[in-house]
Write a protein that holds these residues in place. Structure first.
Motif, short mmCIF file in Angstrom:
data_model
loop_
_atom_site.label_atom_id
_atom_site.label_comp_id
_atom_site.label_asym_id
_atom_site.label_seq_id
_atom_site.Cartn_x
_atom_site.Cartn_y
_atom_site.Cartn_z
N PHE A 49 -5.16 -6.80 0.11
CA PHE A 49 -5.88 -7.76 0.94
C PHE A 49 -5.25 -7.88 2.32
N LYS A 50 -3.93 -7.87 2.39
CA LYS A 50 -3.24 -7.97 3.68
C LYS A 50 -3.52 -6.75 4.54
N GLN A 51 -3.48 -5.57 3.94
CA GLN A 51 -3.76 -4.34 4.69
C GLN A 51 -5.20 -4.32 5.19
N ALA A 52 -6.15 -4.71 4.33
CA ALA A 52 -7.54 -4.74 4.75
C ALA A 52 -7.76 -5.77 5.85
N GLN A 53 -7.07 -6.88 5.75
CA GLN A 53 -7.17 -7.92 6.77
C GLN A 53 -6.66 -7.44 8.12
N ASP A 54 -5.51 -6.75 8.11
CA ASP A 54 -4.95 -6.23 9.37
C ASP A 54 -5.84 -5.16 9.98
N ILE A 55 -6.37 -4.25 9.15
CA ILE A 55 -7.26 -3.21 9.68
C ILE A 55 -8.52 -3.84 10.26
N GLY A 56 -9.06 -4.83 9.58
CA GLY A 56 -10.27 -5.48 10.07
C GLY A 56 -10.07 -6.16 11.40
N GLN A 57 -8.91 -6.79 11.60
CA GLN A 57 -8.65 -7.46 12.87
C GLN A 57 -8.45 -6.47 14.01
N ASN A 58 -7.81 -5.34 13.72
CA ASN A 58 -7.55 -4.34 14.75
C ASN A 58 -8.80 -3.52 15.09
N ALA A 59 -9.64 -3.25 14.07
CA ALA A 59 -10.82 -2.41 14.28
C ALA A 59 -12.06 -3.23 14.60
N GLY A 60 -11.97 -4.54 14.56
CA GLY A 60 -13.13 -5.36 14.83
C GLY A 60 -14.15 -5.34 13.71
N SER A 61 -13.70 -5.04 12.49
CA SER A 61 -14.61 -4.98 11.33
C SER A 61 -14.06 -5.87 10.23
N THR A 62 -13.90 -7.14 10.52
CA THR A 62 -13.25 -8.06 9.58
C THR A 62 -14.03 -8.18 8.28
N VAL A 63 -15.33 -8.47 8.39
CA VAL A 63 -16.14 -8.67 7.19
C VAL A 63 -16.26 -7.37 6.40
N GLU A 64 -16.40 -6.26 7.09
CA GLU A 64 -16.52 -4.97 6.41
C GLU A 64 -15.28 -4.66 5.59
N MET A 65 -14.09 -4.99 6.12
CA MET A 65 -12.86 -4.72 5.38
C MET A 65 -12.71 -5.67 4.19
N TYR A 66 -13.29 -6.86 4.29
CA TYR A 66 -13.30 -7.74 3.12
C TYR A 66 -14.17 -7.15 2.01
N PHE A 67 -15.31 -6.57 2.39
CA PHE A 67 -16.14 -5.88 1.40
C PHE A 67 -15.40 -4.69 0.79
N LEU A 68 -14.66 -3.97 1.63
CA LEU A 68 -13.88 -2.83 1.13
C LEU A 68 -12.83 -3.29 0.12
N ALA A 69 -12.11 -4.36 0.45
CA ALA A 69 -11.11 -4.89 -0.48
C ALA A 69 -11.75 -5.34 -1.79
N ALA A 70 -12.91 -5.99 -1.69
CA ALA A 70 -13.62 -6.43 -2.89
C ALA A 70 -14.01 -5.25 -3.77
N ALA A 71 -14.43 -4.14 -3.13
CA ALA A 71 -14.80 -2.95 -3.90
C ALA A 71 -13.59 -2.38 -4.64
N TRP A 72 -12.45 -2.34 -3.99
CA TRP A 72 -11.24 -1.84 -4.65
C TRP A 72 -10.82 -2.75 -5.81
N TYR A 73 -10.92 -4.06 -5.61
CA TYR A 73 -10.58 -4.99 -6.69
C TYR A 73 -11.52 -4.80 -7.88
N LEU A 74 -12.80 -4.57 -7.60
CA LEU A 74 -13.76 -4.34 -8.68
C LEU A 74 -13.42 -3.07 -9.46
N ILE A 75 -13.02 -2.02 -8.75
CA ILE A 75 -12.66 -0.77 -9.42
C ILE A 75 -11.45 -0.99 -10.33
N MET A 76 -10.43 -1.64 -9.82
CA MET A 76 -9.20 -1.84 -10.61
C MET A 76 -9.43 -2.76 -11.80
N THR A 77 -10.17 -3.84 -11.58
CA THR A 77 -10.42 -4.76 -12.71
C THR A 77 -11.31 -4.11 -13.77
N SER A 78 -12.22 -3.25 -13.35
CA SER A 78 -13.07 -2.56 -14.33
C SER A 78 -12.25 -1.62 -15.20
#
Length: 313
Positions: free
Chosen positions: A240-269
């Protein structure tokens, strides 16, 4: 005089019937199911339409999905989950034994620990560990260890203490419930056969208690994986921290939150599948037939059912 044994005085036996007439069952109609299904699909379509209207850069998600920083965050998240659960399970077993002890001192200490760590939020505990350097300049353990608190309390150690010690309180209650679920007669019978207390616990009590302990423990592992996202608040570079930092630097904050959610879904599955097989393993002996595995369900749904030999359609 001869008697015909094949001749009878009564009426001839009627021809046997072919069997009871088949019942023509008419299935009960459930119009409400169709209405609720249509309503659910309509709501789902509205949500998809609403997201489609947003100014979301969907191309950023596959672009950063396998970024080195994201993969490093995934690895650190998994590592933190495993280490925190090891601390939690080890501490939970110790606390469960202390709670079941007849010694009032150890029992009271275990109860006080569980009461405190279950009664306070995890995020508050993380901030307490992270900011203890404001009141303790040094950590002094005598001849064992002495250093500045800021050097000692790293983000990783803060995350492990905050998550692991909190998890120990929950695992203590899970382990205690599992041990208490085994009938006392099991232990008495094993002692009567000459088994020691340790061997009784290892061969008799724990295998039966695992059927109660494993399901909630699997849920705790999955919950721990998601709870690790809180350690971003103490500057630990998890997913989450890495996705948050990338989102702030790349101007894609919400998109990186979706990316983190996708990774969490994969791992929990993946963890959910592992939990299923572990529960299936410990269900042996407690049920007559084990539940089918996912592969067995797919084969049963896809492959045609084999008819016994000699049976025709």
């Amino acid at each position: 005089m001869t008697v015909d044994v094949n001749k009878t005085d009564g009426p001839a036996d009627p021809t046997p019937s072919a069997g009871p007439e088949a019942i023509k069952a008419i299935p009960v109609r459930h119009p409400g199911r169709y209405v609720s299904a249509a309503l659910a699909l309509a709501i789902f379509g509205v949500i998809i339409y609403a997201f489609a209207q947003g100014n979301i850069n969907w191309d950023a998600i596959p672009e950063y999905f396998f970024d080195d920083r994201i993969l490093d965050g995934v690895w650190k998240t998994l590592l933190l989950t495993v280490l925190s659960m090891v601390i939690g399970i080890a501490g939970g077993i110790l606390l469960a034994v202390m709670r079941l002890s007849k010694n009032p001192v150890t029992s009271s200490i275990a109860w006080l620990y569980i009461w405190f760590f279950r009664g306070t939020p995890v995020l508050v505990q993380l901030f307490v560990w992270f900011n203890l350097g404001l009141v303790f300049e040094y950590i002094n353990l005598g001849p064992i260890y002495k250093d500045y608190w800021s050097s000692f309390m790293t983000p990783l150690l803060t995350a492990l203490l905050g998550l692991g010690l909190n998890e120990a309180a929950y695992m203590a209650e899970i382990c205690r419930a599992g041990l208490l679920s085994v009938d006392e007669g099991q232990s008495e019978a094993s002692h009567a056969l000459g088994m020691s207390h340790t061997k009784t616990l290892r061969r008799i009590v724990i295998p039966q208690a695992m059927r109660v302990i494993v399901p909630p423990t699997g849920n705790e592992v999955i919950n721990m994986l998601k709870t690790t996202s809180l350690v971003a608040a103490v500057q630990y570079a998890d997913l989450f921290k890495q996705a948050q930092d990338i989102g702030q630097n790349a101007g894609s904050t919400v998109e990186m939150y979706f990316l983190a959610a996708a990774w969490y879904l994969i791992m929990t599955s993946i963890l959910s599948v592992g939990q299923y097989y572990i529960e299936r393993h410990y269900a042996r002996g407690s049920s007559r037939s084990l539940p089918p595995t996912p592969m067995q369900r797919i084969k049963a749904a896809v492959l045609p059912t084999r008819r016994p030999k000699g049976v025709t359609a």
